[in-house]
Design an enzyme around this catalytic site. Structure first.
Site, PDB file in Angstrom:
ATOM      1  N   THR A  66      -2.478   8.148 -10.317  1.00 59.55           N
ATOM      2  CA  THR A  66      -2.784   7.977  -8.903  1.00 59.55           C
ATOM      3  C   THR A  66      -3.555   6.676  -8.732  1.00 59.55           C
ATOM      4  OG1 THR A  66      -3.616   9.081  -6.928  1.00 59.55           O
ATOM      5  CG2 THR A  66      -4.872   9.451  -8.949  1.00 59.55           C
ATOM      6  N   LYS A  70      -0.633   3.242 -10.282  1.00 57.85           N
ATOM      7  CA  LYS A  70       0.810   3.515 -10.216  1.00 57.85           C
ATOM      8  C   LYS A  70       1.690   2.303 -10.549  1.00 57.85           C
ATOM      9  CE  LYS A  70       0.608   7.306  -6.885  1.00 57.85           C
ATOM     10  NZ  LYS A  70       1.061   7.853  -5.607  1.00 57.85           N
ATOM     11  N   ASN A  91       4.489   7.621 -10.790  1.00 58.84           N
ATOM     12  CA  ASN A  91       3.390   8.585 -10.611  1.00 58.84           C
ATOM     13  C   ASN A  91       3.410   9.699 -11.655  1.00 58.84           C
ATOM     14  OD1 ASN A  91       5.476  10.243  -9.729  1.00 58.84           O
ATOM     15  ND2 ASN A  91       4.255  11.167  -8.111  1.00 58.84           N
ATOM     16  N   ASP A 106       7.089  11.123  -5.902  1.00 58.09           N
ATOM     17  CA  ASP A 106       6.541  11.196  -4.534  1.00 58.09           C
ATOM     18  C   ASP A 106       7.644  11.275  -3.476  1.00 58.09           C
ATOM     19  OD1 ASP A 106       3.839  11.203  -5.145  1.00 58.09           O
ATOM     20  OD2 ASP A 106       3.642   9.018  -5.060  1.00 58.09           O
ATOM     21  N   GLY A 131       3.939   2.403   8.062  1.00 57.13           N
ATOM     22  CA  GLY A 131       3.292   2.063   6.795  1.00 57.13           C
ATOM     23  C   GLY A 131       4.272   1.448   5.822  1.00 57.13           C
ATOM     24  N   ALA A 132       3.735   0.677   4.860  1.00 59.45           N
ATOM     25  CA  ALA A 132       4.585   0.020   3.856  1.00 59.45           C
ATOM     26  C   ALA A 132       3.881   0.003   2.503  1.00 59.45           C
ATOM     27  CB  ALA A 132       4.930  -1.386   4.312  1.00 59.45           C
ATOM     28  N   GLY A 133       2.955   0.956   2.286  1.00 59.21           N
ATOM     29  CA  GLY A 133       2.263   1.049   0.999  1.00 59.21           C
ATOM     30  C   GLY A 133       3.073   1.863   0.005  1.00 59.21           C
ATOM     31  N   GLY A 134       2.402   2.396  -1.003  1.00 58.44           N
ATOM     32  CA  GLY A 134       3.087   3.108  -2.085  1.00 58.44           C
ATOM     33  C   GLY A 134       3.890   4.300  -1.593  1.00 58.44           C
ATOM     34  N   ALA A 135       3.286   5.117  -0.727  1.00 62.83           N
ATOM     35  CA  ALA A 135       3.987   6.321  -0.248  1.00 62.83           C
ATOM     36  C   ALA A 135       5.213   5.911   0.567  1.00 62.83           C
ATOM     37  CB  ALA A 135       3.041   7.173   0.593  1.00 62.83           C
ATOM     38  N   GLY A 248       2.360  17.194   5.138  1.00 59.10           N
ATOM     39  CA  GLY A 248       2.457  16.574   3.814  1.00 59.10           C
ATOM     40  C   GLY A 248       2.151  17.507   2.648  1.00 59.10           C
TER      41      GLY A 248
HETATM   42  P1  NDP Z   1      -1.499   2.431   0.299  1.00 55.95           P
HETATM   43  O1  NDP Z   1      -2.921   1.975   0.285  1.00 55.95           O
HETATM   44  O2  NDP Z   1      -0.527   1.900  -0.692  1.00 55.95           O
HETATM   45  O3  NDP Z   1      -0.882   2.111   1.767  1.00 55.95           O
HETATM   46  C1  NDP Z   1      -1.584   2.461   2.944  1.00 55.95           C
HETATM   47  C2  NDP Z   1      -0.701   2.145   4.149  1.00 55.95           C
HETATM   48  O4  NDP Z   1      -1.394   2.626   5.317  1.00 55.95           O
HETATM   49  C3  NDP Z   1      -0.450   0.657   4.364  1.00 55.95           C
HETATM   50  O5  NDP Z   1       0.842   0.475   4.889  1.00 55.95           O
HETATM   51  C4  NDP Z   1      -1.499   0.307   5.435  1.00 55.95           C
HETATM   52  O6  NDP Z   1      -1.117  -0.764   6.266  1.00 55.95           O
HETATM   53  C5  NDP Z   1      -1.487   1.564   6.262  1.00 55.95           C
HETATM   54  N1  NDP Z   1      -2.691   1.744   7.065  1.00 55.95           N
HETATM   55  C6  NDP Z   1      -3.939   2.044   6.615  1.00 55.95           C
HETATM   56  N2  NDP Z   1      -4.794   2.146   7.670  1.00 55.95           N
HETATM   57  C7  NDP Z   1      -4.060   1.891   8.783  1.00 55.95           C
HETATM   58  C8  NDP Z   1      -4.366   1.841  10.187  1.00 55.95           C
HETATM   59  N3  NDP Z   1      -5.591   2.084  10.644  1.00 55.95           N
HETATM   60  N4  NDP Z   1      -3.356   1.579  11.052  1.00 55.95           N
HETATM   61  C9  NDP Z   1      -2.098   1.338  10.608  1.00 55.95           C
HETATM   62  N5  NDP Z   1      -1.761   1.367   9.290  1.00 55.95           N
HETATM   63  C10 NDP Z   1      -2.718   1.635   8.404  1.00 55.95           C
HETATM   64  O7  NDP Z   1      -1.585   4.011   0.221  1.00 55.95           O
HETATM   65  P2  NDP Z   1      -0.421   5.020  -0.212  1.00 55.95           P
HETATM   66  O8  NDP Z   1       0.855   4.568   0.390  1.00 55.95           O
HETATM   67  O9  NDP Z   1      -0.487   5.268  -1.670  1.00 55.95           O
HETATM   68  O10 NDP Z   1      -0.903   6.359   0.496  1.00 55.95           O
HETATM   69  C11 NDP Z   1      -0.762   6.519   1.886  1.00 55.95           C
HETATM   70  C12 NDP Z   1      -1.044   7.959   2.228  1.00 55.95           C
HETATM   71  O11 NDP Z   1      -0.058   8.786   1.646  1.00 55.95           O
HETATM   72  C13 NDP Z   1      -2.404   8.458   1.701  1.00 55.95           C
HETATM   73  O12 NDP Z   1      -3.034   9.136   2.757  1.00 55.95           O
HETATM   74  C14 NDP Z   1      -2.027   9.425   0.607  1.00 55.95           C
HETATM   75  O13 NDP Z   1      -2.932  10.505   0.534  1.00 55.95           O
HETATM   76  C15 NDP Z   1      -0.679   9.924   1.095  1.00 55.95           C
HETATM   77  N6  NDP Z   1       0.166  10.431   0.016  1.00 55.95           N
HETATM   78  C16 NDP Z   1       0.592  11.716   0.112  1.00 55.95           C
HETATM   79  C17 NDP Z   1       1.385  12.246  -0.871  1.00 55.95           C
HETATM   80  C18 NDP Z   1       1.816  13.659  -0.749  1.00 55.95           C
HETATM   81  O14 NDP Z   1       2.358  14.173  -1.734  1.00 55.95           O
HETATM   82  N7  NDP Z   1       1.649  14.316   0.401  1.00 55.95           N
HETATM   83  C19 NDP Z   1       1.814  11.463  -2.040  1.00 55.95           C
HETATM   84  C20 NDP Z   1       1.341  10.089  -2.027  1.00 55.95           C
HETATM   85  C21 NDP Z   1       0.531   9.608  -1.034  1.00 55.95           C
HETATM   86  P3  NDP Z   1      -1.364  -2.320   5.846  1.00 55.95           P
HETATM   87  O15 NDP Z   1      -0.318  -2.629   4.808  1.00 55.95           O
HETATM   88  O16 NDP Z   1      -1.152  -3.030   7.122  1.00 55.95           O
HETATM   89  O17 NDP Z   1      -2.766  -2.393   5.323  1.00 55.95           O
END
Ligand code: NDP
Length: 287
Positions: A66, A70, A91, A106, A131-135, A248
């Site tokens: 985690t 990752k 993961n 995931d 969003g465009a992060g890991g999830a 989720g």
């Molecule tokens: P990352 O840090 O890789 O990505 C976070 C994303 O959230 C980015 O796209 C970021 O945008 C966006 N973001 C954060 N704050 C804001 C805001 N205030 N307004 C708009 N966009 C925002 O995290 P992960 O992708 O790893 O995780 C994201 C979520 O997914 C977490 O809450 C995690 O707990 C959840 N998750 C759930 C799983 C499940 O099994 N249910 C499995 C894996 C993750 P920007 O790029 O612009 O900063």
């Protein structure tokens, strides 16, 4: 002869203390009578290489990764499964006779929840992913591999959003568009499925919700959250507009269930795992 030896799996993360995965795997071991243990292990970024060597040294059956490991873990693996290679993130690691094999469960967990719990077939449909992060990466890749027609990727950070959009357009047959997130983002009317893949709404900020126009959500849409909680503000607002909602928790349970099968060879007791997680979240929120 007594046999005190237990098979070991677990999770490496930093910070990791609040990661709830142990709860569902220990419940699953108990339900199936397996002598296995799931360990929650704090590993600092600089110690990841040694920690990965430790998997072989302790003959562990595998490990979850985690935040923040990752992506960095890729260089310590012997093999990376195709979906995980496409995402560039792992993961779940399986130790097969000393060979460390990387997988990403995931997005697969999300897809299992979407198709089984929400009974939604994404093939040929239009998706909007916040969003465009890991999830988001893992979900977009699996949606594309399942034949979704278009994905609109809405993100604040342009670089991350464009990189994911380009990954989908160049490596899959789905069509992706990047939309820079402006407050009050309005959903296209023909959206079939909306997914919050941001961290907005994660505990302790459970009352926050993504800044979109909730009045652009309609009763024909399926709205999903990656936040593992039963009723986020995002989902409650969407439900008020008549949308079908999916939390989720299912994603979390199924991604764990897929790992459980890869490690133990047994089908995971999904209902037992879901109940254990729900109990843990209710206790945490004082419910
Ligand atoms: P990352 O840090 O890789 O990505 C976070 C994303 O959230 C980015 O796209 C970021 O945008 C966006 N973001 C954060 N704050 C804001 C805001 N205030 N307004 C708009 N966009 C925002 O995290 P992960 O992708 O790893 O995780 C994201 C979520 O997914 C977490 O809450 C995690 O707990 C959840 N998750 C759930 C799983 C499940 O099994 N249910 C499995 C894996 C993750 P920007 O790029 O612009 O900063």
């Amino acid at each position: 002869m007594p046999d005190y030896k237990e098979e070991l799996i677990g999770v490496f993360g930093h910070p990791v203390a609040e990661n709830p995965t142990v709860v569902m795997h220990e419940a699953a071991f108990a339900a199936l009578g397996l002598k296995w243990r799931y360990l929650t292990i704090e590993v600092l970024p600089d110690d990841l290489e040694n920690a990965m060597k430790g998997i072989r040294a302790f003959n562990m059956k595998g490990i979850n990764l985690t935040i923040p490991h990752k992506v960095n873990v890729l260089k310590y693996l012997d093999e990376i499964k195709p979906d995980a290679a496409l995402m560039g993130a792992v993961n779940t690691v399986i130790n097969v006779d000393g060979r460390l094999i990387g997988e990403n469960t995931d997005g697969k967990g999300f897809m299992r929840s979407l198709t089984r719990d929400a009974k939604f077939d994404p093939s040929g449909k239009k998706a909007v992913v916040l969003g465009a992060g890991g999830a988001a990466r893992s979900i977009c890749v699996e949606l594309a591999l399942a034949g979704v027609k278009t994905i609109s990727i809405v993100n604040r950070n342009t670089g991350r959003g464009e990189s994911l959009t380009s990954l989908i357009n160049t490596k899959t047959s789905s069509e992706a568009h990047f939309i820079r997130w402006e407050p009050g983002y309005e959903l296209p009317k023909d959206t079939d499925v909306l997914i919050n893949a941001t961290s907005v709404g994660l505990a302790p900020d459970i009352h926050q919700k993504p800044d979109i126009s909730y009045d652009s959500i309609t009763g024909t849409m399926v709205v999903c959250d990656v936040i593992p909680a039963p009723a986020t503000s995002f989902l409650r607002e969407s439900e008020k507009r008549g949308a079908k909602i999916l939390d989720g928790l299912g994603m979390l349970v199924y991604q764990g269930a897929i790992g459980f099968k890869l490690w133990t060879g047994f089908d995971a007791p999904v209902e037992v795992m879901h109940q254990a997680l729900s109990r843990a979240f209710n206790t945490e929120s004082g419910g």
